[in-house]
Design an enzyme around this catalytic site. Structure first.
Site: not given
Length: 545
Positions: A328, A294, A213, A426, A266-270
């Site tokens: 990143c 990462e 995806k 970020e 992708g993002s740290t939160g996700v």
């Protein structure tokens, strides 16, 4: 499984074309861009070798020209995710039992197609869909993805040839590297076509089957990658490409008993939410899934009082503003000694003032658009708050406009406090925040660099003092996964600097290295005894004479 011993030559990095005026590649790329802009395409999902279209079409536009339509992608549903998983599992047996050199040949052919036949089409798609200038696109969607494929084949061959070093008389010990039991989910970002291509192929290369995806804002170039993979001979069902919402994908994939791993950027939160979900569902799975990710970065450039000002200035303006800071690894915070700041500021103002800003079709533009309106709105809110804050000052740039495209002028903020929000959070945009420190407070500044942010991806030291370089290299050893000396903090090259960070920046499994590929296999050790014992009694059980 190793079914033959073949020598795979160590590959060379793909040469980077310059696209300078008068070059052949410049003309060919311009032709590819014009052809892409002139055609609206209908982009299907690819499930089990079939092109899947739906009733819901989603418009794709260039970030720098959002009124122009490049095409439409077909939005999928949970049902399409289920179909992709079924297709992957149906393809699994034949794919994992194909000799490794046959899998290798497919991906080596893909690398060759990327670097020749499809070079300009893939670069054009990246430039239009992700708003990269020609040099940034060339490094990404021609060179880096080709390097990933070629170097990973080399690493794969070395993994399969690793065998126990000791085989005593009468015993043969060997290791078999099996693909994971189940399917791998590749969840890929918008900012690098190379990463989007590497995440599914690195797992597939090792015999795994994949549901992929991509980010919606990268689908335009992902479609070209899939065209290449199919032409290279990737069998139906091995890599399945779906365009669904994150919640729809997660609701199906993370509850499936055959989920074997995720390859994520992708993002740290996700990523943290995904990890939590996997943990909550761990009882559902046949195996413990591999979690490789990462994520974010708040990457720094640390200047020592001995720094060469021209080196420092170039590292900052390139590291912070190439590809609009949407890397990143982009430099987003800097620590500059007071003794250098005045002259450095003048050099930065001179260079930033010379930047041309606009669409990617004009090769004289150095700065293009940020990826979409959501990113634009997020970044500009930070800029607006800095303009109003007593703890920060916008000293360069700060202008923005989204009437035609999502353009944000390169912006430099000076923070009065070392923990000001743009020093620690970020932003993922063309904003650099500088903290000016007292030259005598070098040791204290090292501590600030190490502790201000949750991230630990990239960073650099600019210094002509070797003692300072050594001190920073050691003190900041946990603050970065990739460290640079007298260079910008971006630009890792496959085969030279494997990429990845720790702390809030991910699992540090180093894309572009053997380390990463080892995450996609599960070893089995085999011991064969040629003259086995036939009596249970050991010598110590014998009666004494």
């Amino acid at each position: 499984m190793l079914k033959g011993f073949f020598t795979v030559p160590t590959p060379a990095n793909e040469p980077v074309y310059s696209y300078a005026p008068g070059t052949k590649e410049r003309s060919l790329l311009k032709e590819a861009i014009a052809a892409a802009r002139a055609t609206e395409i209908d982009i299907p999902m690819y499930i089990g070798g079939e092109e899947v279209r739906t009733s819901k079409k989603v418009k794709i536009t260039p970030p720098h020209d959002h009124k122009h339509v490049l095409g439409y992608f077909n939005q999928g549903t949970k049902e399409n995710v289920k179909e992709a998983i079924d297709a992957a599992l149906a393809a699994k047996n034949d794919w994992e039992n194909l000799p490794w050199e046959q899998r290798a040949a497919i991906f080596l052919k893909a690398a060759e197609l990327i670097s020749t036949k499809y070079r300009y089409k893939l670069n054009a798609a990246t430039m239009l869909g992700q708003s990269k200038n020609p040099y940034q696109a060339e490094i990404d969607s021609a060179c880096e993805i080709a390097d990933f494929l070629r170097f990973n084949v080399k690493y794969m061959s070395e993994i399969y040839q690793q065998q126990p070093p000791i085989n005593p008389k009468n015993v043969w010990n060997r290791i078999e590297q099996r693909p994971l039991e189940g399917f791998v989910f590749a969840l890929t970002p918008f900012n690098f076509t190379a990463i989007a291509g590497n995440l599914p192929t690195s797992a597939a290369m090792m015999g795994n089957v994949v549901v992929w995806k991509p980010a919606n804002t990268q689908i335009y170039s992902a479609n070209v990658l899939m065209e290449i993979f199919r032409e290279a001979g990737v069998p139906a069902g091995v890599i399945n490409l779906v365009y669904v919402s994150g919640p729809d994908a997660g609701d199906v994939i993370f509850k499936h008993p055959d989920f074997a791993g995720i390859h994520f950027t992708g993002s740290t939160g996700v990523f943290q939410d995904i990890w939590k979900t996997i943990g909550e569902n761990i009882h559902l799975y046949k195996t413990y899934p591999r979690i490789v990710g990462e994520t974010g970065g708040k990457d720094f450039i640390l200047a020592h009082p001995s720094a060469d000002l021209d080196v420092l200035n170039t590292a900052l303006v390139r590291g912070a503003f190439e590809f609009q800071g949407q890397k990143c690894s982009a430099a987003s915070r800097a620590y500059v000694p007071k003794s250098l700041w005045k002259e450095l500021k003048e050099k930065m103002e001179r260079d930033i003032k010379s930047f041309k800003i606009g669409g990617t079709e004009d090769f004289s533009n150095f700065i293009n658009a940020v990826i979409d309106e959501k990113a634009f709105d997020k970044i500009t809110k930070y800029i607006d708050r800095a303009k109003e804050s007593k703890d920060a000052e916008v000293v360069i740039g700060g202008e923005y406009d989204k009437s035609k495209g999502y353009f944000i002028n390169p912006t430099v903020i000076v923070a009065e406090k070392a923990d000001y929000e743009t020093m620690s959070e970020e932003l993922f945009g063309p904003v650099l925040t500088i903290y000016v420190y007292d030259d005598k407070k070098w040791a204290e500044t090292l501590k600030l660099v190490d502790t201000t942010s949750i991230y630990a991806l990239t960073g650099s030291i600019i210094s002509q003092d070797r003692y300072a370089i050594e001190e920073a290299t050691h003190y900041l050893r946990n603050a970065v996964g990739n460290f640079y000396i007298n260079d910008k903090c971006t630009g890792a090259v496959v085969g030279q600097q494997p990429f990845g960070g720790a702390r809030g920046s991910g699992t540090n499994d180093k894309a572009g290295s053997m380390i990463n590929l080892l995450r996609w296999v599960s070893p089995r050790t085999i011991k064969e005894t040629f003259n086995p014992d036939v009596d249970y009694r050991y010598p110590f059980l014998s009666e004494e004479l």
